[in-house]
Write a protein that holds these residues in place. Structure first.
Motif, PDB file in Angstrom:
ATOM      1  N   ARG A  96      -1.019 -10.971  -0.652  1.00  0.00           N
ATOM      2  CA  ARG A  96      -0.088 -10.670   0.436  1.00  0.00           C
ATOM      3  C   ARG A  96       0.816  -9.487   0.102  1.00  0.00           C
ATOM      4  NH1 ARG A  96       4.816 -12.738   0.410  1.00  0.00           N
ATOM      5  NH2 ARG A  96       4.164 -14.552  -0.831  1.00  0.00           N
ATOM      6  N   LEU A  97       1.162  -9.342  -1.158  1.00  0.00           N
ATOM      7  CA  LEU A  97       2.102  -8.307  -1.574  1.00  0.00           C
ATOM      8  C   LEU A  97       1.416  -7.007  -1.991  1.00  0.00           C
ATOM      9  CD1 LEU A  97       4.410 -10.677  -3.630  1.00  0.00           C
ATOM     10  CD2 LEU A  97       5.060  -9.481  -1.517  1.00  0.00           C
ATOM     11  N   THR A  98       0.090  -6.975  -1.949  1.00  0.00           N
ATOM     12  CA  THR A  98      -0.650  -5.774  -2.323  1.00  0.00           C
ATOM     13  C   THR A  98      -0.800  -4.870  -1.112  1.00  0.00           C
ATOM     14  OG1 THR A  98      -1.886  -6.962  -4.035  1.00  0.00           O
ATOM     15  CG2 THR A  98      -2.786  -4.868  -3.290  1.00  0.00           C
ATOM     16  N   HIS A  99      -0.322  -3.633  -1.243  1.00  0.00           N
ATOM     17  CA  HIS A  99      -0.356  -2.682  -0.134  1.00  0.00           C
ATOM     18  C   HIS A  99      -0.919  -1.339  -0.612  1.00  0.00           C
ATOM     19  CE1 HIS A  99       2.093  -5.545   2.023  1.00  0.00           C
ATOM     20  NE2 HIS A  99       3.018  -5.493   1.075  1.00  0.00           N
ATOM     21  N   PRO A 100      -1.483  -0.581   0.308  1.00  0.00           N
ATOM     22  CA  PRO A 100      -1.942   0.764  -0.061  1.00  0.00           C
ATOM     23  C   PRO A 100      -0.771   1.657  -0.461  1.00  0.00           C
ATOM     24  CG  PRO A 100      -2.871   0.081   2.061  1.00  0.00           C
ATOM     25  CD  PRO A 100      -1.780  -0.896   1.717  1.00  0.00           C
ATOM     26  N   TYR A 101      -1.062   2.596  -1.338  1.00  0.00           N
ATOM     27  CA  TYR A 101      -0.076   3.644  -1.612  1.00  0.00           C
ATOM     28  C   TYR A 101       0.204   4.408  -0.321  1.00  0.00           C
ATOM     29  CZ  TYR A 101      -0.500   3.198  -6.711  1.00  0.00           C
ATOM     30  OH  TYR A 101      -0.467   2.747  -8.001  1.00  0.00           O
ATOM     31  N   ALA A 102       1.357   5.031  -0.263  1.00  0.00           N
ATOM     32  CA  ALA A 102       1.759   5.747   0.947  1.00  0.00           C
ATOM     33  C   ALA A 102       0.800   6.873   1.307  1.00  0.00           C
ATOM     34  CB  ALA A 102       3.177   6.304   0.762  1.00  0.00           C
ATOM     35  N   ASP A 103       0.093   7.412   0.321  1.00  0.00           N
ATOM     36  CA  ASP A 103      -0.810   8.533   0.582  1.00  0.00           C
ATOM     37  C   ASP A 103      -2.258   8.104   0.859  1.00  0.00           C
ATOM     38  OD1 ASP A 103      -1.536   7.681  -1.949  1.00  0.00           O
ATOM     39  OD2 ASP A 103      -0.883   9.489  -2.990  1.00  0.00           O
TER      40      ASP A 103
END
Length: 228
Positions: A96-103
């Motif tokens: 749930r807390l894993t997100h893509p880097y902004a780029d």
């Protein structure tokens, strides 16, 4: 001619280091709430147990190694009996807390207009659970269906097969953050390679990677250059 760009996941597309830190804190808080009479679960112990487990079992799948490490940490505070429920709590929080880097998303969108995209990882970060659903033509996870993990040549053979390579492995660009697990073995298998060097480290062996980028914002231009 380059037709496909395949990606490592953890620390390439996904900021898993931050997710692991946050999930660890959530687990400690959950233990304090659910078992107020037990000794505190310490972040430092969780980290040390994870490092020890990885050193002892480098070829095991990520979930198994983490589960064994959690069992050690929970056993230390007398909660071995709760390993099942608490490990599931941790794994759910980690996804749930894993997100893509902004780029990452912009780079994938640009590359997807011209190239087939693939997702090929040793980790257990599921694309559909981490904000990358529907982005890839194929997904490969080491240890599933007997797939050998990186840096095994079989892993990269599976990438080529999934990409439907017909003229040669140079059709595929593999993008990853690990020099030893992503760049060197992919190059040995004949793929083109891009090293994601977010920390700006010295390139270990210039000429092994076809391109080096410090941000995925630079990746579309680098791949287009390789495809020219």
């Amino acid at each position: 001619m380059v037709t496909t760009v395949a990606f490592d996941a953890d620390q390439t597309l996904l900021d898993t280091r931050r997710a692991i830190e946050a999930a660890t804190l959530e687990l400690c808080a959950q233990v304090a709430r659910q078992y107020p009479g037990s000794p505190a679960l310490e972040v430092a112990d969780l980290h040390a147990d994870a490092v020890a487990a990885w050193e002892a079992m480098p070829e095991r799948d990520v979930r198994t190694v983490r589960s064994i490490a959690l069992a050690r940490s929970l056993g230390r505070v007398g909660l071995g009996h709760a390993h099942g429920e608490l490990s599931e709590y941790y794994f759910a929080a980690r996804q749930r807390l894993t997100h893509p880097y902004a780029d990452a998303v912009s780079a994938l969108s640009q590359l997807g207009e011209r190239f087939v995209l693939g997702y090929a990882t040793n980790g257990n970060s599921r694309a559909e659970l981490c904000g990358l659903a529907g982005r890839f033509a194929f997904e490969l996870y080491a240890h599933e269906r007997g797939l050998a993990p990186k840096p095994a040549p079989e892993f990269y053979a599976a990438v080529l097969a999934a990409a439907g390579v017909v003229t040669g492995p140079e059709q595929v660009v593999y993008v990853g953050d690990s020099w030893s697990h992503d760049v060197v073995p992919a190059r040995a298998a004949g793929l083109r390679t891009v090293w994601v060097n977010r920390g700006g480290s010295t390139v270990p062996d210039p000429g092994v990677a076809d391109a080096v980028v410090v941000s995925l914002a630079d990746l579309p231009a680098a791949v287009r250059s390789l495809a020219a």
